[in-house]
Design an enzyme around this catalytic site. Structure first.
Site, mmCIF file in Angstrom:
data_model
loop_
_atom_site.group_PDB
_atom_site.id
_atom_site.type_symbol
_atom_site.label_atom_id
_atom_site.label_comp_id
_atom_site.label_asym_id
_atom_site.label_seq_id
_atom_site.Cartn_x
_atom_site.Cartn_y
_atom_site.Cartn_z
ATOM 1 N N GLN A 63 47.015 48.092 40.735
ATOM 2 C CA GLN A 63 47.461 46.960 41.546
ATOM 3 C C GLN A 63 47.952 45.827 40.674
ATOM 4 O O GLN A 63 47.437 45.584 39.592
ATOM 5 C CB GLN A 63 46.375 46.488 42.500
ATOM 6 C CG GLN A 63 45.052 46.148 41.869
ATOM 7 C CD GLN A 63 44.159 45.391 42.849
ATOM 8 O OE1 GLN A 63 44.417 44.246 43.156
ATOM 9 N NE2 GLN A 63 43.122 46.053 43.317
ATOM 10 N N GLY A 64 48.969 45.166 41.148
ATOM 11 C CA GLY A 64 49.574 44.091 40.368
ATOM 12 C C GLY A 64 49.575 42.770 41.129
ATOM 13 O O GLY A 64 50.623 42.280 41.531
ATOM 14 N N SER A 103 47.464 39.760 40.091
ATOM 15 C CA SER A 103 47.301 38.565 39.254
ATOM 16 C C SER A 103 48.413 38.388 38.236
ATOM 17 O O SER A 103 49.031 39.355 37.802
ATOM 18 C CB SER A 103 45.975 38.639 38.493
ATOM 19 O OG SER A 103 44.914 38.667 39.391
ATOM 20 N N SER A 124 44.265 46.600 37.587
ATOM 21 C CA SER A 124 43.241 47.629 37.391
ATOM 22 C C SER A 124 43.869 49.012 37.368
ATOM 23 O O SER A 124 44.799 49.293 38.115
ATOM 24 C CB SER A 124 42.169 47.540 38.481
ATOM 25 O OG SER A 124 42.755 47.694 39.740
ATOM 26 N N GLU A 162 38.083 44.888 56.212
ATOM 27 C CA GLU A 162 37.613 46.272 56.234
ATOM 28 C C GLU A 162 37.853 46.958 54.898
ATOM 29 O O GLU A 162 37.034 47.721 54.428
ATOM 30 C CB GLU A 162 38.310 47.056 57.330
ATOM 31 C CG GLU A 162 37.824 46.643 58.701
ATOM 32 C CD GLU A 162 38.341 47.585 59.775
ATOM 33 O OE1 GLU A 162 38.820 47.075 60.776
ATOM 34 O OE2 GLU A 162 38.249 48.806 59.585
ATOM 35 N N ASN A 222 32.798 34.046 42.754
ATOM 36 C CA ASN A 222 31.764 33.642 43.701
ATOM 37 C C ASN A 222 31.842 32.153 44.033
ATOM 38 O O ASN A 222 31.425 31.739 45.113
ATOM 39 C CB ASN A 222 30.379 34.014 43.163
ATOM 40 C CG ASN A 222 30.092 35.493 43.345
ATOM 41 O OD1 ASN A 222 30.984 36.264 43.724
ATOM 42 N ND2 ASN A 222 28.856 35.904 43.088
ATOM 43 N N GLU A 223 32.386 31.375 43.105
ATOM 44 C CA GLU A 223 32.540 29.950 43.394
ATOM 45 C C GLU A 223 33.564 29.751 44.515
ATOM 46 O O GLU A 223 33.348 28.970 45.437
ATOM 47 C CB GLU A 223 32.975 29.184 42.137
ATOM 48 C CG GLU A 223 31.853 28.995 41.113
ATOM 49 C CD GLU A 223 31.393 30.300 40.486
ATOM 50 O OE1 GLU A 223 32.244 31.139 40.109
ATOM 51 O OE2 GLU A 223 30.168 30.511 40.387
#
Lengths: 383, 344, 383, 344
Positions: free
Chosen positions: A125-126, A128, A160, A243, A367-368
């Protein structure tokens, strides 16, 4: 409320359990972040597909089994129970596949879906880009149309699986005048195209789980545009929907870790202190709590309810849990916990999992960011 | 009651720090990794010349005869710079053995060479190939071996700066120079010293990890401003700073207790190590988080230090062992305020 | 470095231990946040003063013993060990007293210091105002000069001890044109002056630890101005300085709690779980770590070093610790932990301490403010 | 597998919620405290008329015969509004005893009046003066008393809504109506039910406490903006929301297991209670912190709910008891994924 499994669900469980018992490789595969392991995992995707187990959530017309969420949860439980290999094509199965089914042309579906199911195409996947970590709308890589081609220039990062994958999908700026999330298009790019350079990013375990992809006047055919030009953002948002997020974080994964941790604990119990006992117990409790919550959420979705920012609650919960479980395991392993290649007591896999667990609170929105979302969108606190 | 360092101690520490700053850079550490030879013999020589390796060795053996409080400051800096060579072990383990036992001193004729020390709390031999002798601490016996005659199995540590060898001592006397019996109290003393040594390394590492994270958050921008300006990032690093701050005095007290043979030295050492473990754990986790995805890469230096923490947390007393030890001690003799528990 | 106590320090310890053993009331006094208990504590201040133990850190010329920080720490250890009563005049001893010595006129010193030492004057503090919680510069209560009087109007809140105290000190806006921290004056006000209304604020334990003070055209003599007019802010900042902050948070207090917690734990050990064991151990470790840190800090201060924002580190540490210790004690006490009046196992005092522990992370600058200070001033992160 | 509530369940719950919203306000609770009479007889009557008190009582005894999952929803709301009357206890303890034992049903002729139930896990008698009978659960016996003949000592709870009496049952048969023997499994069943009941109260309380804190941070300004806009405040409440969210499904599963006599019902109940304890603890702490000094006052409503949490955390199974129970269970029978551990 009627919780528990129906006879047909139990039968389904038996079926997958039996198939996995027969087919899961006895010796664990090499990591799919190595060249060798990547190909072994591609083979495993093919094997899964041979039993019609590779795309269980896809509709039957696309080669899947059309499992509903509950059946998928059962499938996952059995998959983790059998210690079956990790899914090298997760990006395809859960992200691009469903997106193609919804937004792809018939031709695109035909070209890509079955190649994905068989493992012929492994997808990275691209999303970022450098400088646009959690701020996905800041995309600068361009794909300008020229005749029947898009000419792509720029750089993606944290892609990734890209080190060894065949294809990547992502957002590109197709309108030079646009900014933020306007003027973006969703385009599929073969990684063997001319002008593509893949630079693997070695991670904590030394292996390239991610890569940077450089695009230098890369030409792709306009037929690789998914949906309409400039519609990329809304398609990507659908891809990132709840989902699918859920499917990338199977509760079974955490329950399996918690079970392993319990065994490790009881085996060494006599030498362990109260703080370890407490963390082991917490781990199991929270893994169970997570699974129960997901079953409840799945039930709600199946009953037609919608889930929105609630998914941020789960992200923080499981990622903290996963880190704590692995940290605790290493504390039990003691002086062995630095020995990366020791197989006994699963030391090597605990270490690998520990390193990976540092990424949980970071990827797919730190998480922030998740806590901001919870506060602002669920609790109604001001921006 | 004077709980401060002397000017001499600080000058010695600062001089060593300057040496480390230019001689133990992340680049040099990485090049040791790439060559599969983290132990740099030239640097070991330099450490000897600087007097670091013999800092606490008795003067009669050619050492400087400094106390372990001073050594603790040096070792903290070794942690801070992730010095790959086992100088911390030399100081707190083998020098101590030599100082405390004339028998051992007699057997170690090459006191500046590295002497590896093993024990069930740190069973894998560190830098066997770079050591001249090997001391194996048993329950109450101490055996000295010629390293070159030991034929163990190489182990891969998640910290590439740690060269480890596995060897089963039972039923093998290949290379055995001598075994000393009835050494329980010396063994206990060295184990205690190992706790303090590993705690000092962890505190140094923690300080460095926090410094790296702070620098990163000033540098890295997100949503148009440095991520260090977000309150969540500030608070995670502030909490890390708190944990470090409240580990330090406990560490120095432990070193002082070793120096002064305080009857509670093992308890004090266990406290120091536990505080250091907890600090390093939180600092590592929060600093990794402050780094975002970058912290997760091999390219950033952060992991050099975090990895080292993983190892030093476990050797010479880990969480469970220390916690159980302390709880047993406290149950036997419940601490009372204003008595002599905290200080003599 | 030479840590441990000298012979003279040991002798001093024996002296105070002996005096306390003889004089500490065998039956605990009532809470000083009740009318009755307040007067009992006033008596105790008098008794302490009779042994010259009430103002140990004051110079001898003002009736103190001129103890240095280490001696004071020893004094505190013995004080807590003896379970001696809490100091109702803490505001006077540690805050106003030293401020008066530095900024007061001879007349003011004469009038106030010895009355403070004997317990004749018990002081409350008047820093906060409604709407100016952690933002002390937002003070609006006015004290305008008219002849040889200041006329005070406005409202103070969170004034500790004010429910029953004799006097209050605080900052008032003396320059109508000023804003923020300019134009403030430090004034001493008798609480029995005409126009003063005290409204106690009942806290969690139902008792008025704090009060609101309303000023309605209250006249005080200009001789009650401390320092120069408009110099209030800098005087107040000195009052809030590190050493005094330290003295309000004696490490002995936390060590005593940790010891009590250990006893409670070992007494009930067979029924307790690993999480409790872990928290008990953590409590003791951290109480010791805090004490060691404070001894080290005291040594540094005595060697002439200065301490600045470092004090924020301690604030967060001890307040979290204090809450955790009390929470753990209640978890050990189990079903008894709601019984406010039970004396056995110190239940009542654990409950009271638990309620009080909720205020630790809030008063004197919330822990959030402290962490901002640590990040910005110690770590150099941007505002 | 349908892990959702039926429309009927939600309608019933919502209707009850509307009743509580106007009839159990903080003002009314405080007035009960001031009168030293938290048990409002008129409200008890209303709860009876609404069918709440008999919601799960068997139809043959005049109840609605609803399941405990539904009761759980009701009790959660009782927690949310801090209902002082012990309706939660009536439903999960005494109604259950009546449903499960014909012998007890025969002895309780006044099924709408409050029946207090005690056990070593909740040894102090709740609302003795407002109860008609008192059921004391022993190890394996069950004794029923006339409340009016019990002469105990009043205890003061830190939650003024809880009226408690201490009484030593041993060697006293004053007021004893009857003792039933060989009741071990029923006692066990009621204890399990008490765990679920107290967990449901805690979850309701936690939700309310978080709602109060959220509202406060929107309202309260500091440095010129609502404190709810500070990231630190957001994150402490977000974390609280996470803890609540991940306690709920565990709670409902436990109620379901009770209804269906799942052999693992006690384990499920213990899990539910532990999750609820941890959630309530964190929510209370963080919400108090978000309130600043105001939270610490008697005047704000916050403490009404926080106090109640302190009590319900401890009765019917506290942290240590539950943790030890679960660890023992897991050691006996290690859970395996995909088996029948989570659901039947």
């Amino acid at each position: 409320m009627k919780i528990g499994f129906s006879d047909s669900q139990k039968k389904f469980r038996e079926e997958i359990r039996e198939w996995l018992e027969k087919n899961v490789p006895k010796i664990p595969l090499n990591s799919f972040d190595t060249k060798e392991g990547f190909e072994e995992h591609r083979e495993w995707e093919k094997k899964l597909n041979s039993g019609n187990w590779s795309m269980v959530t896809w509709p039957e017309q696309y080669g899947g089994r059309g499992l509903n969420l509950i059946e998928w949860l059962i499938f996952e439980e059995e998959y983790y129970r059998a210690k079956a290999p990790a899914r090298v094509n997760q990006n395809g199965v859960f992200l691009l596949g469903p997106t193609l089914m919804e937004y792809g042309s018939d031709k695109q579906k035909e070209k890509f879906l079955s190649a994905m199911a068989t493992g012929e195409h492994i997808w990275s996947q691209g999303w970022s880009e450098p400088g646009a970590g959690s701020d996905m709308a800041a995309i600068r890589t361009t794909a300008f149309k020229k005749g029947d081609k898009y000419i792509i220039n720029g750089q993606k990062t944290w892609s990734s699986r890209a080190a060894f994958a065949d294809w990547t999908f992502g957002l590109f700026r197709s309108d030079p005048e646009s900014d933020r999330h306007r003027g973006l298009s969703f385009i599929l790019v073969p990684l063997d195209a001319e002008g593509v350079t893949v630079r693997p990013i070695p991670q904590l375990d030394g292996e390239p789980g991610f890569a940077e992809i450089y695009f230098d006047d890369v030409e792709v055919d306009v037929s690789n545009l998914l949906g309409g030009e400039g519609e990329g953002w809304s398609i990507a948002m659908a891809t990132a929907g709840f989902e699918r997020g859920l499917m990338l974080r199977s509760p079974a994964r955490f329950q399996e870790t918690a079970s392993k941790l319990l065994s490790l604990y009881f085996k060494n119990k006599d030498n362990l202190s109260g703080s370890i006992e407490s963390k082991v117990l917490q781990s199991w409790l929270r893994a169970e709590a997570y699974a129960l919550n997901i079953y409840q959420t799945a039930s709600k979705l199946m009953a037609g309810k919608k889930i929105g920012p609630e998914s941020s609650l789960g992200k923080v919960f499981w990622s903290d849990l996963d880190h704590q479980m692995h940290q605790t395991a290493l504390d039990i392993l003691g002086v062995s916990s630095e020995l990366e290649e020791v197989v006994a007591d699963d030391v090597a896999s605990w270490i690998k999992g520990y390193m990976f667990s540092y990424s949980g609170p970071i990827y797919a929105g730190t998480n922030e960011i998740q806590k901001n979302i919870i506060a602002e969108r669920l609790l109604g606190m001001p921006r | 009651m004077n709980f401060t360092f002397s000017e001499d101690q600080e000058i010695f520490r600062d001089a060593f720090k300057r040496y480390l700053e230019s001689n133990v850079t992340p680049e040099k550490i990485r090049s040791g990794w790439e060559d599969n030879n983290p132990f740099n013999q030239a640097r070991w020589q330099e450490l000897e010349e600087l007097g670091i390796l013999q800092s606490n060795l008795d003067e009669k053996y050619g050492g400087l005869g400094l106390d372990l409080v001073t050594s603790c400051l040096l070792v903290e800096e070794m942690g801070y710079y992730a010095l790959p060579e086992p100088a911390a072990e030399q100081i707190f383990l083998s020098n101590l053995l030599i100082n405390k036992s004339a028998d051992i001193a007699k057997l170690i004729d090459d006191k500046n060479q590295f002497i590896s020390v093993t024990h069930s709390l740190s069973p894998n031999i560190l830098f066997l190939e770079n050591s001249s002798k090997l001391i194996n601490l048993g329950e109450d016996s101490i055996s000295i071996f010629f390293s070159k005659d030991i034929n163990g199995k190489k182990l891969k540590s998640s910290d590439p700066s740690r060269d480890l060898t596995n060897f089963i001592f039972e039923n093998s006397d290949s290379g055995l120079l001598q075994t000393l019996n009835d050494q329980k109290s010396l063994v206990n003393n060295v184990v205690t010293s190992g706790m303090v040594m590993s705690a000092a390394v962890l505190i140094g590492l923690s300080r460095k990890i926090l410094d790296l994270a702070t620098a990163y958050t000033l540098d890295r921008k997100q949503f148009g401003k440095p991520i260090g300006s977000f309150q969540a990032v500030k608070h995670m690093l502030a909490q890390a700073a708190i944990e470090i701050e409240f580990s330090k005095a406990t560490l120095y007290r432990a070193a002082y207790s070793l120096d002064n043979e305080n009857p509670l030295q093992k308890l004090h050492a266990a406290q120091a190590k536990l505080q250091a473990i907890d600090a390093c754990e939180m600092v590592s986790r929060n600093s990794m988080q402050a780094h975002g995805a970058m912290g997760y890469t091999w390219e950033m230096d952060l992991h050099i230090f975090i990895r080292r923490g993983w190892s030093y947390k476990q050797v010479w007393g880990n969480k469970s062992l220390l916690e159980n030890y302390i709880m047993n001690q406290l149950e036997k003799d419940l601490p009372k305020l204003g008595s002599t528990y905290t200080f003599l």
